[in-house]
Enzyme design. Structure first.
Site, short mmCIF file in Angstrom:
data_model
loop_
_atom_site.label_atom_id
_atom_site.label_comp_id
_atom_site.label_asym_id
_atom_site.label_seq_id
_atom_site.Cartn_x
_atom_site.Cartn_y
_atom_site.Cartn_z
N GLU A 4 0.83 -1.21 0.00
CA GLU A 4 0.00 0.00 0.00
C GLU A 4 0.86 1.26 0.00
O GLU A 4 0.59 2.22 -0.73
CB GLU A 4 -0.89 0.04 1.26
CG GLU A 4 -1.86 -1.12 1.37
CD GLU A 4 -1.30 -2.29 2.15
OE1 GLU A 4 -0.11 -2.64 1.96
OE2 GLU A 4 -2.06 -2.88 2.93
N CYS A 46 0.19 1.51 7.38
CA CYS A 46 -0.41 1.85 6.07
C CYS A 46 -1.74 2.58 6.25
O CYS A 46 -2.06 3.48 5.48
CB CYS A 46 -0.58 0.60 5.21
SG CYS A 46 1.00 -0.03 4.63
N1 THU Z 1 2.29 -6.45 4.12
C1 THU Z 1 1.83 -5.61 3.13
O1 THU Z 1 2.51 -5.37 2.12
N2 THU Z 1 0.62 -5.06 3.28
C2 THU Z 1 -0.25 -5.35 4.29
O2 THU Z 1 -1.34 -4.84 4.30
C3 THU Z 1 0.14 -6.30 5.33
C4 THU Z 1 1.57 -6.69 5.33
C5 THU Z 1 3.58 -7.11 3.92
C6 THU Z 1 4.72 -6.63 4.77
C7 THU Z 1 5.61 -7.85 4.77
O3 THU Z 1 6.42 -7.85 3.62
C8 THU Z 1 4.65 -9.02 4.68
O4 THU Z 1 3.44 -8.48 4.20
C9 THU Z 1 4.42 -9.75 5.98
O5 THU Z 1 4.09 -8.89 6.98
#
Ligand code: THU
Length: 130
Positions: free
Chosen positions: A57, A91
């Protein structure tokens, strides 16, 4: 709000293919729809030092804002296909900087398996200076 939900989710699913997540193996894609109809995609980008990890995000928000776009209608976030991945707390706060409570947030899965909510529901009383 009227927009093509499946198209936005599919853009997020395309972006998920570029996810760099060798540590968590949790692959995430995002697609952010701006008020002028443009779509900015993002994926999570992990790091050996862990804390510099960028969520999908925030990747999408950075791409949009760095191109002068700050007005948004919706964001789709897709994690693993059997999940309905919701934005993390950081986020949510970053989205709140540029979006109001009405931002539509689509949380998937896939373009079939998703739930729809709003930023206001995910982040009540979000923080803003002034
Ligand atoms: N992550 C995201 O990219 N967006 C989210 O809404 C939740 C978590 C990613 C961060 C990390 O690379 C992985 O998911 C595990 O937490």
């Amino acid at each position: 709000m009227s927009f093509d939900r499946k198209a936005l989710l599919r853009k997020a699913m395309e972006a998920r293919k570029f996810s760099y997540a060798p540590f968590s193996r949790f692959h995430v894609g995002a697609a952010l729809l701006s008020a002028d109809g443009r779509i900015f995609t993002g994926c999570n980008i992990e790091n050996s030092a862990y804390s510099p990890t960028l969520c999908a995000e925030r990747c999408a928000v950075a791409k949009a804002v760095s191109e002068g776009v700050r007005n948004f209608v919706a964001i789709a976030v897709v994690g693993p296909e059997n999940s309905q991945t919701t934005p993390c707390g950081v986020c949510r706060q970053v989205l709140y900087e540029f979006c109001d409570e009405n931002l539509s947030v689509l949380c998937g899965g896939t373009d079939e398996n998703y739930m729809e909510t709003t930023l206001g529901a995910l982040l009540p009383n979000g923080f803003r200076l002034s």
